[in-house]
Scaffold this motif. Sequence first.
Motif, PDB file in Angstrom:
ATOM      1  N   GLY A 117       0.746   3.243 -25.306  1.00  0.00           N
ATOM      2  CA  GLY A 117       0.966   2.956 -23.894  1.00  0.00           C
ATOM      3  C   GLY A 117       2.090   3.832 -23.373  1.00  0.00           C
ATOM      4  N   LEU A 118       2.296   3.816 -22.063  1.00  0.00           N
ATOM      5  CA  LEU A 118       3.381   4.565 -21.429  1.00  0.00           C
ATOM      6  C   LEU A 118       4.353   3.592 -20.789  1.00  0.00           C
ATOM      7  CD1 LEU A 118       1.417   7.417 -19.591  1.00  0.00           C
ATOM      8  CD2 LEU A 118       2.269   7.381 -21.935  1.00  0.00           C
ATOM      9  N   LYS A 119       5.635   3.917 -20.873  1.00  0.00           N
ATOM     10  CA  LYS A 119       6.665   3.113 -20.220  1.00  0.00           C
ATOM     11  C   LYS A 119       7.519   4.057 -19.386  1.00  0.00           C
ATOM     12  CE  LYS A 119       8.470  -0.377 -22.355  1.00  0.00           C
ATOM     13  NZ  LYS A 119       9.265  -1.218 -23.285  1.00  0.00           N
ATOM     14  N   ILE A 120       7.372   3.952 -18.062  1.00  0.00           N
ATOM     15  CA  ILE A 120       8.082   4.835 -17.137  1.00  0.00           C
ATOM     16  C   ILE A 120       9.260   4.057 -16.547  1.00  0.00           C
ATOM     17  CG2 ILE A 120       7.880   6.284 -15.091  1.00  0.00           C
ATOM     18  CD1 ILE A 120       4.860   6.386 -15.606  1.00  0.00           C
ATOM     19  N   SER A 121      10.465   4.526 -16.829  1.00  0.00           N
ATOM     20  CA  SER A 121      11.666   3.828 -16.367  1.00  0.00           C
ATOM     21  C   SER A 121      12.256   4.525 -15.151  1.00  0.00           C
ATOM     22  CB  SER A 121      12.706   3.769 -17.496  1.00  0.00           C
ATOM     23  OG  SER A 121      13.098   5.066 -17.881  1.00  0.00           O
ATOM     24  N   ASN A 122      13.191   3.821 -14.489  1.00  0.00           N
ATOM     25  CA  ASN A 122      13.922   4.343 -13.330  1.00  0.00           C
ATOM     26  C   ASN A 122      13.013   4.736 -12.170  1.00  0.00           C
ATOM     27  OD1 ASN A 122      16.568   4.064 -14.334  1.00  0.00           O
ATOM     28  ND2 ASN A 122      16.332   5.914 -15.561  1.00  0.00           N
ATOM     29  N   ILE A 123      11.954   3.937 -11.963  1.00  0.00           N
ATOM     30  CA  ILE A 123      11.093   4.139 -10.802  1.00  0.00           C
ATOM     31  C   ILE A 123      11.034   2.826 -10.027  1.00  0.00           C
ATOM     32  CG2 ILE A 123       9.066   3.732 -12.273  1.00  0.00           C
ATOM     33  CD1 ILE A 123       7.451   5.330 -10.215  1.00  0.00           C
ATOM     34  N   ASN A 124      11.454   2.869  -8.775  1.00  0.00           N
ATOM     35  CA  ASN A 124      11.424   1.679  -7.935  1.00  0.00           C
ATOM     36  C   ASN A 124       9.975   1.448  -7.500  1.00  0.00           C
ATOM     37  OD1 ASN A 124      11.775  -0.377  -6.090  1.00  0.00           O
ATOM     38  ND2 ASN A 124      13.568   0.534  -5.129  1.00  0.00           N
ATOM     39  N   LYS A 125       9.264   0.585  -8.218  1.00  0.00           N
ATOM     40  CA  LYS A 125       7.818   0.412  -8.002  1.00  0.00           C
ATOM     41  C   LYS A 125       7.487  -0.033  -6.583  1.00  0.00           C
ATOM     42  CE  LYS A 125       7.141  -2.398 -11.444  1.00  0.00           C
ATOM     43  NZ  LYS A 125       6.474  -3.235 -12.456  1.00  0.00           N
ATOM     44  N   LYS A 126       8.466  -0.650  -5.928  1.00  0.00           N
ATOM     45  CA  LYS A 126       8.236  -1.137  -4.577  1.00  0.00           C
ATOM     46  C   LYS A 126       7.980   0.012  -3.600  1.00  0.00           C
ATOM     47  CE  LYS A 126      10.858  -3.800  -1.162  1.00  0.00           C
ATOM     48  NZ  LYS A 126      12.143  -4.476  -0.936  1.00  0.00           N
ATOM     49  N   LEU A 127       8.496   1.188  -3.912  1.00  0.00           N
ATOM     50  CA  LEU A 127       8.450   2.293  -2.972  1.00  0.00           C
ATOM     51  C   LEU A 127       7.426   3.362  -3.349  1.00  0.00           C
ATOM     52  CD1 LEU A 127      12.284   2.735  -2.404  1.00  0.00           C
ATOM     53  CD2 LEU A 127      10.687   1.277  -1.175  1.00  0.00           C
ATOM     54  N   TYR A 128       6.661   3.131  -4.413  1.00  0.00           N
ATOM     55  CA  TYR A 128       5.690   4.128  -4.860  1.00  0.00           C
ATOM     56  C   TYR A 128       4.315   3.485  -5.052  1.00  0.00           C
ATOM     57  CZ  TYR A 128       9.503   7.402  -5.794  1.00  0.00           C
ATOM     58  OH  TYR A 128      10.570   8.240  -5.667  1.00  0.00           O
ATOM     59  N   THR A 129       3.302   4.280  -4.817  1.00  0.00           N
ATOM     60  CA  THR A 129       1.938   3.903  -5.182  1.00  0.00           C
ATOM     61  C   THR A 129       1.628   4.562  -6.514  1.00  0.00           C
ATOM     62  OG1 THR A 129       1.243   3.698  -2.883  1.00  0.00           O
ATOM     63  CG2 THR A 129      -0.485   3.979  -4.536  1.00  0.00           C
ATOM     64  N   ILE A 130       1.258   3.765  -7.492  1.00  0.00           N
ATOM     65  CA  ILE A 130       1.036   4.282  -8.843  1.00  0.00           C
ATOM     66  C   ILE A 130      -0.439   4.091  -9.183  1.00  0.00           C
ATOM     67  CG2 ILE A 130       1.740   4.124 -11.249  1.00  0.00           C
ATOM     68  CD1 ILE A 130       4.347   2.869 -10.293  1.00  0.00           C
ATOM     69  N   ASP A 131      -1.141   5.216  -9.289  1.00  0.00           N
ATOM     70  CA  ASP A 131      -2.568   5.193  -9.620  1.00  0.00           C
ATOM     71  C   ASP A 131      -3.391   4.383  -8.621  1.00  0.00           C
ATOM     72  OD1 ASP A 131      -2.648   5.400 -13.246  1.00  0.00           O
ATOM     73  OD2 ASP A 131      -2.768   6.919 -11.719  1.00  0.00           O
ATOM     74  N   ASN A 132      -2.836   4.104  -7.482  1.00  0.00           N
ATOM     75  CA  ASN A 132      -3.543   3.342  -6.448  1.00  0.00           C
ATOM     76  C   ASN A 132      -4.044   1.987  -6.957  1.00  0.00           C
ATOM     77  OD1 ASN A 132      -3.292   5.404  -4.476  1.00  0.00           O
ATOM     78  ND2 ASN A 132      -4.928   6.530  -5.481  1.00  0.00           N
ATOM     79  N   THR A 133      -3.445   1.486  -8.005  1.00  0.00           N
ATOM     80  CA  THR A 133      -3.904   0.220  -8.554  1.00  0.00           C
ATOM     81  C   THR A 133      -2.823  -0.855  -8.504  1.00  0.00           C
ATOM     82  OG1 THR A 133      -3.272   0.921 -10.779  1.00  0.00           O
ATOM     83  CG2 THR A 133      -5.542   1.325 -10.114  1.00  0.00           C
ATOM     84  N   VAL A 134      -1.602  -0.465  -8.251  1.00  0.00           N
ATOM     85  CA  VAL A 134      -0.504  -1.427  -8.232  1.00  0.00           C
ATOM     86  C   VAL A 134      -0.191  -1.782  -6.784  1.00  0.00           C
ATOM     87  CG1 VAL A 134       1.884  -1.865  -8.879  1.00  0.00           C
ATOM     88  CG2 VAL A 134       0.416  -0.473 -10.351  1.00  0.00           C
ATOM     89  N   THR A 135      -0.364  -3.042  -6.450  1.00  0.00           N
ATOM     90  CA  THR A 135      -0.083  -3.498  -5.085  1.00  0.00           C
ATOM     91  C   THR A 135       1.386  -3.877  -4.975  1.00  0.00           C
ATOM     92  OG1 THR A 135      -2.326  -4.344  -4.862  1.00  0.00           O
ATOM     93  CG2 THR A 135      -0.686  -5.149  -3.303  1.00  0.00           C
TER      94      THR A 135
END
Length: 529
Positions: free
Chosen positions: A48-66
Amino acid sequence: MKHFILFGTMCLAVLSAAAQSVEYKLIDFKKDTSQINTLKIKTGSRLGLKISNINKKLYTIDNTVTQTSYNETAPALFELFSKAKLPDENPPSSAFTAEDFKLFTSSQISNAKLQAPMAKKLTELNELYSNTAETLIENEKKLIAFGETYKEVKNILRYQMILKSLQNDCDRPFTEIRNRVFEETKNAFTNSTMAPEDRLLLDAPDYAIIPGVLERYFDKIIEADVRAPYKELTNDFSPSKRDQLDKNITKINALIGELTGPIESDKKLKETAKTVVVTLKDLGSGSKLSQLYKDNMDHYAKIDITKLNSDMEAFNATARFEVINDFKYFNEGNWTYIVDPQPIEDDLTVITVNIKAKEAVTCSQLMRSYIYKIRPKGGLKIDFSTGLFINYGGNDFKDQTYRYDPIEGNTTQQKIVKNDSKNAIFPSVGALMHIYRRTGSEVKLAGAFGLSTRDLERINYHAGASLIFGTSKRFILSAGATLTKATLITDKYQDGQVIDKAGAPEAIPTASFSRFGFFGAFTYNLSAK
């Protein structure tokens, strides 16, 4: 037997656990630019991948994370508190103390040697004046304290706005942002009425305990600083209490008038009574008590305690929980994106993460992509391919035909002769099964087993070795042994045999025999997994 079964079960469990080992590739969004990586991972494991230091609230990731909206506006309650009107400063009379309204001591009244009716009135004035002042001073303190509590709740909402602002930070690493949250939390409540022992906990912040500190602080404000004081203020400024204060002021002024003239006109006025006269005249020329009363009523009129109480109860109903939730937002999970571990079993597994900042977000990193191509290592793999075969071997490998040749000078006998073959090889079309150990490389050596046919009536069997080129689209070169059926003369006869014409069969008898030869093959697989 039971022990054997148990041992076998445990072994299977251990092997299964080993095969399902989980690994995460760590990516720092602030440091690691877009990249394409090719990895080789043990077959059967999970990656798996673990991406740190990304504010998920401000990014669209793979268009699958709401995610929740990043366009944060001030909470309605904050706007409500901002519109509340509080006096710019407290009236000068708010600095008065009860000592400022002590008129006479009992000794002064006694030493004045006034007539009994006058002494009685003076004592009544003295007590009424002092008690009324004390009531007004306490009321003023309560009004001021209630206004300060309102400002303290407003400060909590200002702290919430700081938290929301930090939630929109996408340029600093998580640890730096959370340290800033700790610092803002400490600063916000340095001068608050928070319990000292709880304020000390903010000096060495612990993310897990701060929500509890805030809970206790909010409970204390609502119960001790809002509800109880509001109940007292409602009672202290009830119409009947205000009417009574007004009557007290009127009576005090009347008593001052009733005492000042008679005492001053008394020809037998003692020297000790002159101080009383001076004090009474000062009261009549501009009573501090009257000013205190006026300021007290004006202050009450300017502060709508009902509205202030309603606003603070609204904070207690919703905003207090939102503040705590806004603090709890700063956990590592909201700054870490995880791609669940994928089983590494196919020949090629590709994990792609596309990250794009949402519209109107002013992030320095607007877009990044991470691609991981994983090929398995270890374990056996079976693939199939189809294509063209070339088969070859000795004279007995191919079908043979025979004829009778006459013998010179011999009219009664003839000779069996094998016809010359026109082709030394024959082609066929077939399929191969390849068995090999996974290495993750582009070229693999495999064992090969398969079948081919030339005319759909005869099957050729093959065994050998293959070189497999490619991963998703594969081309294979194979070589090895072929087992086939060949049409040959029967065992009763043989090539070169001389037989009598009279008993010879019209056609030379043949039969099908199994024969070994060799093959080479070029096959392909355009849909390998």
